[in-house]
Design a protein around this motif. Structure first.
Motif, PDB file in Angstrom:
ATOM      1  N   ALA A  22       0.820  -1.535   0.103  1.00  0.00           N
ATOM      2  CA  ALA A  22      -0.353  -0.006  -0.396  1.00  0.00           C
ATOM      3  C   ALA A  22       0.985   1.820   0.808  1.00  0.00           C
ATOM      4  O   ALA A  22       0.555   2.392  -0.553  1.00  0.00           O
ATOM      5  N   ARG A  23       2.178   1.151   0.774  1.00  0.00           N
ATOM      6  CA  ARG A  23       2.973   2.683   1.283  1.00  0.00           C
ATOM      7  C   ARG A  23       4.067   2.161   0.119  1.00  0.00           C
ATOM      8  O   ARG A  23       4.840   3.611  -0.254  1.00  0.00           O
ATOM      9  N   ASN A  24       4.290   1.490  -1.269  1.00  0.00           N
ATOM     10  CA  ASN A  24       5.447   1.156  -1.744  1.00  0.00           C
ATOM     11  C   ASN A  24       4.936   0.423  -3.377  1.00  0.00           C
ATOM     12  O   ASN A  24       6.137  -0.421  -3.413  1.00  0.00           O
ATOM     13  N   SER A  25       4.116   0.616  -3.588  1.00  0.00           N
ATOM     14  CA  SER A  25       3.783  -0.216  -4.675  1.00  0.00           C
ATOM     15  C   SER A  25       3.455   1.317  -6.420  1.00  0.00           C
ATOM     16  O   SER A  25       3.648   2.817  -6.271  1.00  0.00           O
ATOM     17  N   TYR A  26       3.862   1.071  -7.462  1.00  0.00           N
ATOM     18  CA  TYR A  26       4.126   1.877  -8.714  1.00  0.00           C
ATOM     19  C   TYR A  26       3.061   1.838  -9.497  1.00  0.00           C
ATOM     20  O   TYR A  26       2.452   1.099  -9.990  1.00  0.00           O
ATOM     21  N   SER A  27       2.753   2.952 -10.546  1.00  0.00           N
ATOM     22  CA  SER A  27       1.941   2.499 -11.844  1.00  0.00           C
ATOM     23  C   SER A  27       2.813   3.213 -12.993  1.00  0.00           C
ATOM     24  O   SER A  27       3.183   4.355 -13.206  1.00  0.00           O
ATOM     25  N   PRO A  28       3.279   1.667 -13.697  1.00  0.00           N
ATOM     26  CA  PRO A  28       4.082   2.814 -14.341  1.00  0.00           C
ATOM     27  C   PRO A  28       3.223   3.164 -15.426  1.00  0.00           C
ATOM     28  O   PRO A  28       4.211   4.082 -16.622  1.00  0.00           O
ATOM     29  N   ASP A  29       2.223   3.302 -16.128  1.00  0.00           N
ATOM     30  CA  ASP A  29       1.467   3.538 -16.911  1.00  0.00           C
ATOM     31  C   ASP A  29       2.021   5.366 -16.192  1.00  0.00           C
ATOM     32  O   ASP A  29       2.194   6.618 -17.199  1.00  0.00           O
ATOM     33  N   VAL A 188      11.871   1.365 -15.365  1.00  0.00           N
ATOM     34  CA  VAL A 188      11.610   0.197 -15.074  1.00  0.00           C
ATOM     35  C   VAL A 188      12.504  -1.015 -14.359  1.00  0.00           C
ATOM     36  O   VAL A 188      12.088  -1.412 -13.339  1.00  0.00           O
ATOM     37  N   ASN A 189      13.905  -0.949 -14.251  1.00  0.00           N
ATOM     38  CA  ASN A 189      14.543  -1.336 -13.459  1.00  0.00           C
ATOM     39  C   ASN A 189      14.259  -0.971 -11.744  1.00  0.00           C
ATOM     40  O   ASN A 189      14.200  -1.852 -10.805  1.00  0.00           O
ATOM     41  N   ARG A 190      14.171   0.055 -11.555  1.00  0.00           N
ATOM     42  CA  ARG A 190      13.573   0.706 -10.272  1.00  0.00           C
ATOM     43  C   ARG A 190      13.024   0.103  -9.373  1.00  0.00           C
ATOM     44  O   ARG A 190      12.135  -0.690  -8.398  1.00  0.00           O
ATOM     45  N   ILE A 191      11.751   0.309 -10.580  1.00  0.00           N
ATOM     46  CA  ILE A 191       9.848   0.349 -10.432  1.00  0.00           C
ATOM     47  C   ILE A 191      10.493  -1.756  -9.288  1.00  0.00           C
ATOM     48  O   ILE A 191       9.387  -2.109  -8.389  1.00  0.00           O
ATOM     49  N   HIS A 192      11.109  -2.063 -10.450  1.00  0.00           N
ATOM     50  CA  HIS A 192      10.699  -3.850 -10.672  1.00  0.00           C
ATOM     51  C   HIS A 192      11.033  -4.529  -8.814  1.00  0.00           C
ATOM     52  O   HIS A 192      11.068  -5.210  -8.267  1.00  0.00           O
ATOM     53  N   VAL A 193      12.423  -3.394  -8.724  1.00  0.00           N
ATOM     54  CA  VAL A 193      13.395  -3.822  -7.926  1.00  0.00           C
ATOM     55  C   VAL A 193      12.223  -3.577  -6.440  1.00  0.00           C
ATOM     56  O   VAL A 193      12.566  -4.621  -5.928  1.00  0.00           O
ATOM     57  N   ILE A 194      11.982  -3.053  -6.521  1.00  0.00           N
ATOM     58  CA  ILE A 194      11.180  -2.269  -5.387  1.00  0.00           C
ATOM     59  C   ILE A 194      10.329  -3.629  -4.746  1.00  0.00           C
ATOM     60  O   ILE A 194      10.119  -3.053  -4.180  1.00  0.00           O
TER      61      ILE A 194
END
Length: 298
Positions: A22-29, A188-194
């Motif tokens: 809930a606190r640390n998610s992204y929306s790639p769009d 892209v890498n940052r989002i996937h790693v987190i």
């Protein structure tokens, strides 16, 4: 070798992971500027991780061709990652089917399913942005993935997920803050790693929990399934057709890459953390250890 962390109560872990999601998610769009142009001259992955780095074929390439090969190799890795995310979604959906949906454990598994959907779209957009093909795995591995997604369960299922996630994670962590790499690839890498850090925690605990009380014969079977899956996933990350993009015969490029000490060491480096964990829990050992060595993961 670090001691394996014993799993907490499933509900405790799941509640923490749900809170983190809930606190640390992204929306790639939204969080990736897909309209921004790619930057001329910037690599798509560190040159020392490109499969031909250090070979005679590499020495023949111009700086522009080296950037081009890095683009095609990262596109190949991303498209294989996308394929495995889809396999993982099948595995998760079957796993969730048997769970009580009112539990935090089931709800986190559903959350991870949603994460993997977004990651698949993100990888697809990233490959499209580069202009490279969506190489994916070869036909044999793709067919085996269809079977694996339909029948795998228990510790080998989660162990195989860890191999795919943790090997790519190692490469992505090395790139996400590197100013020499394309900004789109870095994000892209940052989002996937987190987001994958949560998935790895979830899968590791399920592996440890699932191995409790397992006998020798069943453990050897688990080792075999895990080793074969790991070999297939890591070996297909770089499709031979990437070499044609810079005028190298795919068969010649594949041979050179597999014989390349730098590429062999990159495979071991990528696999280091997950190999340490799986060895510690007993899923690497015995006769099947040869498969890991054959794939240059040990």
């Amino acid at each position: 070798m670090a001691r394996v962390r014993q799993p907490k109560d499933r509900e405790v872990t799941a509640e923490r992971l749900l809170d983190s999601s809930a606190r640390n998610s992204y929306s790639p769009d939204i969080d990736i500027d897909w309209a921004a142009p790619l930057e001329d001259g910037k690599a798509y992955m560190p040159f020392e991780r490109v499969s031909l780095y250090g070979t005679e074929l590499w020495d023949r390439l111009t700086p522009e061709q080296r950037v081009e090969l890095s683009k095609h190799e990262i596109a190949s890795m991303a498209s294989v990652g996308l394929w495995f995310e889809i396999v993982l979604m099948q595995l998760l959906a079957r796993y969730i089917y048997e769970l009580d949906p009112t539990t935090a454990h089931a709800q986190y598994a559903l959350t991870e399913l949603g994460d993997e959907t977004r990651h698949s779209i993100m990888f697809a957009k990233a490959v499209a942005k580069t202009g490279a093909p969506a190489y994916g795995p070869n036909r044999v591995v793709k067919a085996l993935g269809r079977v694996f997604g339909g029948i795998a369960a228990g510790p080998p299922m989660f162990a195989s997920v860890l191999v795919a996630e943790e090997t790519t994670d190692r490469v992505q962590r090395s790139m996400m803050d590197d100013p020499k790499i394309q900004p789109m690839i870095r994000m892209v890498n940052r989002i996937h790693v987190i987001e994958e850090a949560r998935h790895v925690r979830f899968a590791r605990e399920e592996v440890v929990r699932g191995l409790e009380g397992v006998g020798r014969v069943r453990r050897e079977f688990y080792r075999l399934v895990t080793a074969l899956t790991a070999y297939a996933v890591v070996d297909c990350m770089i499709h031979p057709r990437v070499y044609a993009a810079v005028g190298i015969d795919p068969r010649e490029g594949r041979r050179a890459a597999l014989a390349n000490p730098y590429h062999q060491e990159s495979r071991r480096w990528m696999s280091e953390k997950v190999v340490e964990f799986l060895t510690e829990v007993g899923l690497i050992g015995g006769p099947t250890k040869k498969i890991w060595k054959r794939g240059y993961m040990i």
